[in-house]
Design an enzyme around this catalytic site. Structure first.
Site, PDB file in Angstrom:
ATOM      1  N   ARG A   1       2.530 -25.415  23.583  1.00  0.00           N
ATOM      2  CA  ARG A   1       2.979 -26.087  24.813  1.00  0.00           C
ATOM      3  C   ARG A   1       3.834 -25.104  25.617  1.00  0.00           C
ATOM      4  O   ARG A   1       3.956 -23.927  25.263  1.00  0.00           O
ATOM      5  CB  ARG A   1       3.784 -27.339  24.465  1.00  0.00           C
ATOM      6  CG  ARG A   1       5.105 -26.998  23.805  1.00  0.00           C
ATOM      7  CD  ARG A   1       5.936 -28.208  23.441  1.00  0.00           C
ATOM      8  NE  ARG A   1       7.278 -27.800  23.044  1.00  0.00           N
ATOM      9  CZ  ARG A   1       8.161 -28.599  22.491  1.00  0.00           C
ATOM     10  NH1 ARG A   1       7.842 -29.867  22.251  1.00  0.00           N
ATOM     11  NH2 ARG A   1       9.370 -28.169  22.182  1.00  0.00           N
TER      12      ARG A   1
ATOM     13  N   TYR B   1      21.837 -18.613  19.383  1.00  0.00           N
ATOM     14  CA  TYR B   1      20.784 -18.349  20.378  1.00  0.00           C
ATOM     15  C   TYR B   1      21.094 -17.072  21.157  1.00  0.00           C
ATOM     16  O   TYR B   1      20.246 -16.192  21.298  1.00  0.00           O
ATOM     17  CB  TYR B   1      20.674 -19.555  21.315  1.00  0.00           C
ATOM     18  CG  TYR B   1      19.478 -19.518  22.253  1.00  0.00           C
ATOM     19  CD1 TYR B   1      18.197 -19.799  21.795  1.00  0.00           C
ATOM     20  CD2 TYR B   1      19.642 -19.229  23.606  1.00  0.00           C
ATOM     21  CE1 TYR B   1      17.106 -19.793  22.655  1.00  0.00           C
ATOM     22  CE2 TYR B   1      18.558 -19.216  24.476  1.00  0.00           C
ATOM     23  CZ  TYR B   1      17.286 -19.503  23.988  1.00  0.00           C
ATOM     24  OH  TYR B   1      16.205 -19.491  24.854  1.00  0.00           O
TER      25      TYR B   1
ATOM     26  N   VAL C   1      13.769 -23.299  32.225  1.00  0.00           N
ATOM     27  CA  VAL C   1      12.336 -23.339  32.511  1.00  0.00           C
ATOM     28  C   VAL C   1      11.833 -24.756  32.262  1.00  0.00           C
ATOM     29  O   VAL C   1      12.313 -25.450  31.353  1.00  0.00           O
ATOM     30  CB  VAL C   1      11.551 -22.343  31.627  1.00  0.00           C
ATOM     31  CG1 VAL C   1      10.090 -22.292  32.062  1.00  0.00           C
ATOM     32  CG2 VAL C   1      12.167 -20.955  31.676  1.00  0.00           C
TER      33      VAL C   1
ATOM     34  N   ASP D   1       1.071 -21.288  16.567  1.00  0.00           N
ATOM     35  CA  ASP D   1       2.256 -22.113  16.807  1.00  0.00           C
ATOM     36  C   ASP D   1       2.555 -22.862  15.514  1.00  0.00           C
ATOM     37  O   ASP D   1       1.639 -23.244  14.784  1.00  0.00           O
ATOM     38  CB  ASP D   1       2.009 -23.119  17.932  1.00  0.00           C
ATOM     39  CG  ASP D   1       3.300 -23.653  18.526  1.00  0.00           C
ATOM     40  OD1 ASP D   1       3.585 -23.342  19.702  1.00  0.00           O
ATOM     41  OD2 ASP D   1       4.042 -24.384  17.814  1.00  0.00           O
ATOM     42  N   ILE D   2       3.821 -23.105  15.266  1.00  0.00           N
ATOM     43  CA  ILE D   2       4.192 -23.887  14.079  1.00  0.00           C
ATOM     44  C   ILE D   2       3.771 -25.346  14.271  1.00  0.00           C
ATOM     45  O   ILE D   2       3.485 -26.049  13.305  1.00  0.00           O
ATOM     46  CB  ILE D   2       5.696 -23.739  13.769  1.00  0.00           C
ATOM     47  CG1 ILE D   2       6.009 -24.191  12.357  1.00  0.00           C
ATOM     48  CG2 ILE D   2       6.538 -24.482  14.782  1.00  0.00           C
ATOM     49  CD1 ILE D   2       7.379 -23.739  11.848  1.00  0.00           C
TER      50      ILE D   2
HETATM   51  N1  LIG Z   1      12.876 -23.485  28.426  1.00  0.00           N
HETATM   52  C1  LIG Z   1      13.921 -22.763  28.794  1.00  0.00           C
HETATM   53  O1  LIG Z   1      14.766 -23.226  29.570  1.00  0.00           O
HETATM   54  C2  LIG Z   1      14.066 -21.342  28.287  1.00  0.00           C
HETATM   55  C3  LIG Z   1      15.043 -20.529  28.866  1.00  0.00           C
HETATM   56  C4  LIG Z   1      15.199 -19.218  28.418  1.00  0.00           C
HETATM   57  C5  LIG Z   1      14.378 -18.733  27.416  1.00  0.00           C
HETATM   58  N2  LIG Z   1      13.429 -19.529  26.858  1.00  0.00           N
HETATM   59  C6  LIG Z   1      12.575 -18.965  25.795  1.00  0.00           C
HETATM   60  O2  LIG Z   1      11.218 -19.079  26.178  1.00  0.00           O
HETATM   61  C7  LIG Z   1      10.393 -19.115  25.006  1.00  0.00           C
HETATM   62  C8  LIG Z   1       9.391 -20.256  25.127  1.00  0.00           C
HETATM   63  O3  LIG Z   1      10.093 -21.500  25.105  1.00  0.00           O
HETATM   64  P1  LIG Z   1       9.620 -22.807  25.907  1.00  0.00           P
HETATM   65  O4  LIG Z   1      10.550 -22.985  27.033  1.00  0.00           O
HETATM   66  O5  LIG Z   1       8.166 -22.741  26.185  1.00  0.00           O
HETATM   67  O6  LIG Z   1       9.980 -23.907  24.795  1.00  0.00           O
HETATM   68  P2  LIG Z   1       9.082 -24.935  23.958  1.00  0.00           P
HETATM   69  O7  LIG Z   1       9.967 -25.485  22.906  1.00  0.00           O
HETATM   70  O8  LIG Z   1       8.414 -25.881  24.885  1.00  0.00           O
HETATM   71  O9  LIG Z   1       7.930 -24.011  23.318  1.00  0.00           O
HETATM   72  C9  LIG Z   1       8.198 -23.120  22.270  1.00  0.00           C
HETATM   73  C10 LIG Z   1       6.990 -23.133  21.336  1.00  0.00           C
HETATM   74  O10 LIG Z   1       7.263 -22.213  20.268  1.00  0.00           O
HETATM   75  C11 LIG Z   1       6.888 -22.832  19.051  1.00  0.00           C
HETATM   76  N3  LIG Z   1       7.665 -22.263  17.954  1.00  0.00           N
HETATM   77  C12 LIG Z   1       8.999 -22.339  17.766  1.00  0.00           C
HETATM   78  N4  LIG Z   1       9.355 -21.735  16.623  1.00  0.00           N
HETATM   79  C13 LIG Z   1       8.199 -21.251  16.074  1.00  0.00           C
HETATM   80  C14 LIG Z   1       7.912 -20.528  14.893  1.00  0.00           C
HETATM   81  N5  LIG Z   1       8.871 -20.188  14.011  1.00  0.00           N
HETATM   82  N6  LIG Z   1       6.639 -20.187  14.648  1.00  0.00           N
HETATM   83  C15 LIG Z   1       5.649 -20.533  15.507  1.00  0.00           C
HETATM   84  N7  LIG Z   1       5.872 -21.237  16.638  1.00  0.00           N
HETATM   85  C16 LIG Z   1       7.133 -21.583  16.913  1.00  0.00           C
HETATM   86  C17 LIG Z   1       7.186 -24.305  19.252  1.00  0.00           C
HETATM   87  O11 LIG Z   1       6.485 -25.128  18.324  1.00  0.00           O
HETATM   88  C18 LIG Z   1       6.768 -24.515  20.689  1.00  0.00           C
HETATM   89  O12 LIG Z   1       5.422 -24.897  20.825  1.00  0.00           O
HETATM   90  C19 LIG Z   1      11.353 -19.241  23.833  1.00  0.00           C
HETATM   91  O13 LIG Z   1      11.511 -17.981  23.216  1.00  0.00           O
HETATM   92  C20 LIG Z   1      12.644 -19.683  24.473  1.00  0.00           C
HETATM   93  O14 LIG Z   1      13.792 -19.320  23.711  1.00  0.00           O
HETATM   94  C21 LIG Z   1      13.258 -20.823  27.271  1.00  0.00           C
END
Ligand SMILES: NC(=O)c1ccc[n+]([C@@H]2O[C@H](COP(=O)([O-])OP(=O)(O)OC[C@H]3O[C@@H](n4cnc5c(N)ncnc54)[C@H](O)[C@@H]3O)[C@@H](O)[C@H]2O)c1
Length: 266
Positions: free
Chosen positions: A16, A169, A202, A37-38
């Site tokens: 996702r 984090y 995001v 993905d996990i």
């Molecule tokens: N959403 C925000 O506001 C934001 C801001 C800054 C940085 N980020 C970074 O962006 C990246 C993507 O996040 P997102 O916003 O899409 O969040 P999200 O939670 O919607 O998606 C993250 C995905 O990573 C998968 N995941 C997590 N740990 C895992 C593991 N150990 N093995 C395999 N899959 C794993 C989850 O199941 C999920 O589908 C992340 O690294 C997050 O830290 C997000």
């Protein structure tokens, strides 16, 4: 003609959010996708909904509906052998590896001295150690292919400017900058570029569906504002645009690309 025709990309965290959007865009631009993905709860202290196996299946459906090809598996970035096998199988099927997007990550909230040991170690294990395992699994195949290529590591604005109530984090996302810079120096001679991306909020479940975040904002809100109140949350397309740019920008390596509405400078 797509800009990644005939190329192959390995993306973590595709069920996702940002990862799904990267997979879809690269597929639409002609790349074959190796993804994982996990698709389950990563840790019991995260306070936003977990991705599911149905989410992962939906990413596969969307990629195939767009005419793309994908090898996707459920697994954990903390499992080095799993990532190595997936990349090996993907390279065998698609013939090469050109790009890596190390995107999987988790977030937990708590003050430095109040968070549990699991809140610290799980987040560092997934975000930093897991990303190193992604690089260790994929760099040998990129070098073997001999086509150069690009690695994009998704860090955070919290990897440039530390955030209160996000000790593990911020520590993990700062660590990713060291990992990215080291790999960029090591891989320059191979024509493989390594860059990190630093988003503020995001439009994903992590960014929008976190009740604990709202609580933390109340106490520590003065540390969080960006320069652009009228655009508080980036879209997943804003992030994919940056990743596509970095994947194709032949003169850019070792950069820390901020998609943060100016937040790290406030
Ligand atoms: N959403 C925000 O506001 C934001 C801001 C800054 C940085 N980020 C970074 O962006 C990246 C993507 O996040 P997102 O916003 O899409 O969040 P999200 O939670 O919607 O998606 C993250 C995905 O990573 C998968 N995941 C997590 N740990 C895992 C593991 N150990 N093995 C395999 N899959 C794993 C989850 O199941 C999920 O589908 C992340 O690294 C997050 O830290 C997000």
């Amino acid at each position: 003609m797509g800009q990644f025709d005939g190329q192959v990309v390995y993306i973590t965290g595709i069920a996702r959010g940002q990862g799904r959007n990267h997979a879809l865009r690269f597929a639409k631009e002609g790349a074959s996708i190796i993804g994982m993905d996990i698709a389950d709860r990563v840790a019991d202290h995260t306070t936003y909904p977990a991705a599911s196996a149905d989410d992962l299946a939906e990413t596969v459906r969307l990629v195939e509906e767009a005419g793309g090809t994908i090898l996707a598996r459920q697994g954990d970035t903390r499992d080095l052998a799993f990532q190595q096998q997936l990349v090996a199988d993907g390279v065998e099927r698609f013939g090469r590896l050109d790009h890596v997007i190390a995107n999987a990550g988790i977030l937990t909230w708590g003050l430095t001295w109040e968070m549990t040991e699991e809140q610290f170690t799980d987040v560092v294990d997934v975000n930093l150690v897991g990303t190193w395992k992604t690089l260790k699994s994929s760099i040998p195949a990129m070098i073997a292919a001999g086509n150069g290529g690009s690695i994009v590591i998704i860090s955070s604005c919290a990897g440039i400017k530390a955030m209160p109530a996000q000790a593990s984090y911020s520590a993990s996302k700062f660590g990713l900058r060291g990992l990215a810079q080291t790999a960029a120096k090591e891989l320059g001679p191979q024509r493989i570029r390594v860059n990190s991306v630093h988003p503020y909020a995001v439009h994903t479940p992590m960014g929008l569906e976190d009740s604990q975040a709202i609580k933390a904002f109340q106490d520590w809100g003065r540390h969080f504002p960006s320069m652009m109140d009228h655009y508080p949350v980036a879209s997943v397309d804003d992030l994919t645009d940056a990743v596509v740019y970095l994947s194709t920008a032949v003169a850019v390596t070792g950069s820390e690309f901020q998609i943060d509405m100016g937040e790290t400078k406030v």
